[in-house]
Design a protein around this motif. Sequence first.
Motif, mmCIF file in Angstrom:
data_model
loop_
_atom_site.group_PDB
_atom_site.id
_atom_site.type_symbol
_atom_site.label_atom_id
_atom_site.label_comp_id
_atom_site.label_asym_id
_atom_site.label_seq_id
_atom_site.Cartn_x
_atom_site.Cartn_y
_atom_site.Cartn_z
ATOM 1 N N ALA A 1 6.462 8.008 2.414
ATOM 2 C CA ALA A 1 5.285 7.751 1.590
ATOM 3 C C ALA A 1 4.258 8.873 1.724
ATOM 4 C CB ALA A 1 4.652 6.422 1.962
ATOM 5 N N ILE A 2 4.244 9.529 2.858
ATOM 6 C CA ILE A 2 3.214 10.556 3.046
ATOM 7 C C ILE A 2 3.820 11.946 3.240
ATOM 8 C CG2 ILE A 2 1.441 9.001 3.899
ATOM 9 C CD1 ILE A 2 2.208 9.774 6.712
ATOM 10 N N PHE B 1 2.280 3.951 8.030
ATOM 11 C CA PHE B 1 2.818 4.210 6.703
ATOM 12 C C PHE B 1 4.163 4.914 6.832
ATOM 13 C CE2 PHE B 1 -1.552 3.401 5.893
ATOM 14 C CZ PHE B 1 -1.541 2.709 4.688
ATOM 15 N N ILE C 1 -5.079 6.192 -0.058
ATOM 16 C CA ILE C 1 -4.269 4.979 0.093
ATOM 17 C C ILE C 1 -4.496 4.055 -1.101
ATOM 18 C CG2 ILE C 1 -3.829 2.934 1.516
ATOM 19 C CD1 ILE C 1 -4.390 4.637 3.950
ATOM 20 N N LEU D 1 -2.562 5.613 10.395
ATOM 21 C CA LEU D 1 -1.696 6.301 9.434
ATOM 22 C C LEU D 1 -0.233 6.273 9.843
ATOM 23 C CD1 LEU D 1 -4.100 9.279 8.736
ATOM 24 C CD2 LEU D 1 -3.408 7.546 7.069
ATOM 25 N N GLN E 1 0.848 -1.196 0.000
ATOM 26 C CA GLN E 1 0.000 0.000 0.000
ATOM 27 C C GLN E 1 0.882 1.245 0.000
ATOM 28 O OE1 GLN E 1 -2.365 -0.672 3.631
ATOM 29 N NE2 GLN E 1 -4.134 -0.832 2.254
ATOM 30 N N GLN E 2 0.355 2.319 -0.521
ATOM 31 C CA GLN E 2 1.057 3.600 -0.413
ATOM 32 C C GLN E 2 0.042 4.693 -0.091
ATOM 33 O OE1 GLN E 2 4.247 4.357 -2.904
ATOM 34 N NE2 GLN E 2 4.505 6.440 -2.172
ATOM 35 N N ALA E 3 0.424 5.526 0.870
ATOM 36 C CA ALA E 3 -0.444 6.654 1.237
ATOM 37 C C ALA E 3 0.129 7.931 0.634
ATOM 38 C CB ALA E 3 -0.517 6.776 2.751
ATOM 39 N N VAL E 4 -0.738 8.725 0.048
ATOM 40 C CA VAL E 4 -0.305 10.034 -0.442
ATOM 41 C C VAL E 4 -1.195 11.107 0.196
ATOM 42 C CG1 VAL E 4 0.664 9.204 -2.610
ATOM 43 C CG2 VAL E 4 -1.719 9.848 -2.531
ATOM 44 N N ASP F 1 5.195 13.875 0.718
ATOM 45 C CA ASP F 1 4.904 14.795 -0.373
ATOM 46 C C ASP F 1 3.412 15.082 -0.455
ATOM 47 O OD1 ASP F 1 7.357 15.364 -1.209
ATOM 48 O OD2 ASP F 1 7.324 14.128 -3.015
ATOM 49 N N SER G 1 -8.629 4.347 -1.594
ATOM 50 C CA SER G 1 -9.591 4.809 -0.586
ATOM 51 C C SER G 1 -9.029 6.065 0.055
ATOM 52 C CB SER G 1 -9.799 3.745 0.490
ATOM 53 O OG SER G 1 -10.612 2.717 -0.009
ATOM 54 N N TYR H 1 -5.704 11.511 3.252
ATOM 55 C CA TYR H 1 -4.731 10.530 2.754
ATOM 56 C C TYR H 1 -5.422 9.587 1.773
ATOM 57 C CZ TYR H 1 -2.004 12.365 6.554
ATOM 58 O OH TYR H 1 -1.329 13.230 7.380
ATOM 59 N N TYR I 1 -8.880 8.667 3.413
ATOM 60 C CA TYR I 1 -9.057 8.732 4.866
ATOM 61 C C TYR I 1 -8.766 10.154 5.355
ATOM 62 C CZ TYR I 1 -9.158 3.655 4.587
ATOM 63 O OH TYR I 1 -9.509 2.362 4.270
#
Lengths: 140, 270
Positions: free
Chosen positions: B38-39, B34, A120, B31, A56-59, B41, A85, A118, A87
Amino acid sequence: MKKALVFLMALLIGATSWAYVDDALSFAYEAASPYVKKGFNVREDAWGGDLGVKDQQAVQAQLFKGNEYWFCLGTDVKGAVLSVSVYDSKGNIVNVETTRAGRLSAVRVEPQRTGTYYAIVTVHKSPQERTGWALVYAYK
Amino acid sequence: MPIILNATIAAYFLAVAIPLYAQKPPEAVDLSLFPAQAIDDVLVPVPSEIFIVLDKLGNPNWRSELRDSLGRQSGNRAQVALLLGTVIAEGFVAVEAEDPEKVKDIGRRVLTLSKAINVEKAVLERSKSITDKAEVKDWISVRKEFDGALQDVKAAMQELGDDDLAQLVSVGGWIRGTEVLTSIIRKNYTSDSAELLHQPALVNFFTKKLDNLSNKRLAEDDLVERIRKLLAAITPLIGNGEGEVIPSENVTRIHKMTRDTVAAISSKGA
């Protein structure tokens, strides 16, 4: 000589990575195209990368209360199943509606608060070890 | 034709799709699990994402928000990059104001500023397209072209190894966008409209980027230092928690700070 080879390899790997992110991006824009007709503005900026199966990757995204968003995900790998998804900053899901078809997947969000969210991305299954993905969003 | 076909196919599939992999996402996630990178940017929103909310909340007078002058450029690359960001942000204001002449003027200025930092080629087509679409008042397309110009300029800078400069374009745009946002909110304050200023991830993102500029000359630039101070001063004013009310005094303070900073960016070459 050795250095030159390493450099060439790096260039080749770099070029390959960009190629599949570019392909995934085309699919992400394709996933977004139905919403353009509904008055959404699709951002030109995008997230992208590659993930292993079950990874998984969260942005992070700054969303504004009052707007409606579609996050649209695409992959270049035929047969891969990915999902996205969204969040809130406390980790609670805010998906309002999701659609998925083949290489395209999308989720609609109507933020109740302005702030950090976020998205994901998950690779559920894929015929390949690494799966390229790209994510764009549209707003109105 | 292929584009229409693709759009049609996508619309059909997305409309009738039965989930091929019906796995319900978790209702909540941790969160902190993670990885930080990964979070780290964040995609910087374009001003119109905020402006259209303001349109829904009221009827802002966008024309009165337009600046008479788009500023002057110097030989300082940091100043040109920041100024370019403010000018592109101005483009979004001009689109809201539906002012074709101003939009065309801004399109030309984007080209001039891009030339000064060697990324003219990247925006040549965009600039022409902005002019053409403003001529026929196709505002949705003009808005898209300004977004595209911003991304193209940043990508071209990154290709030239000027990632630092690309960040300054984003920062400049954000500051001008925030100046306009606060100008409108303070004229007709509501807690809902002030909540649009709650952007801690963005402020934190810009702060980190400016603190980690690899180019020493840019890192020590007076304007960059001024913006670091601006971001530090804004941080406590935009609300710590989601839903926290941002008072009208904070809006006024942020407006004054961003207005002065935009003036400093725009007058550097004067």
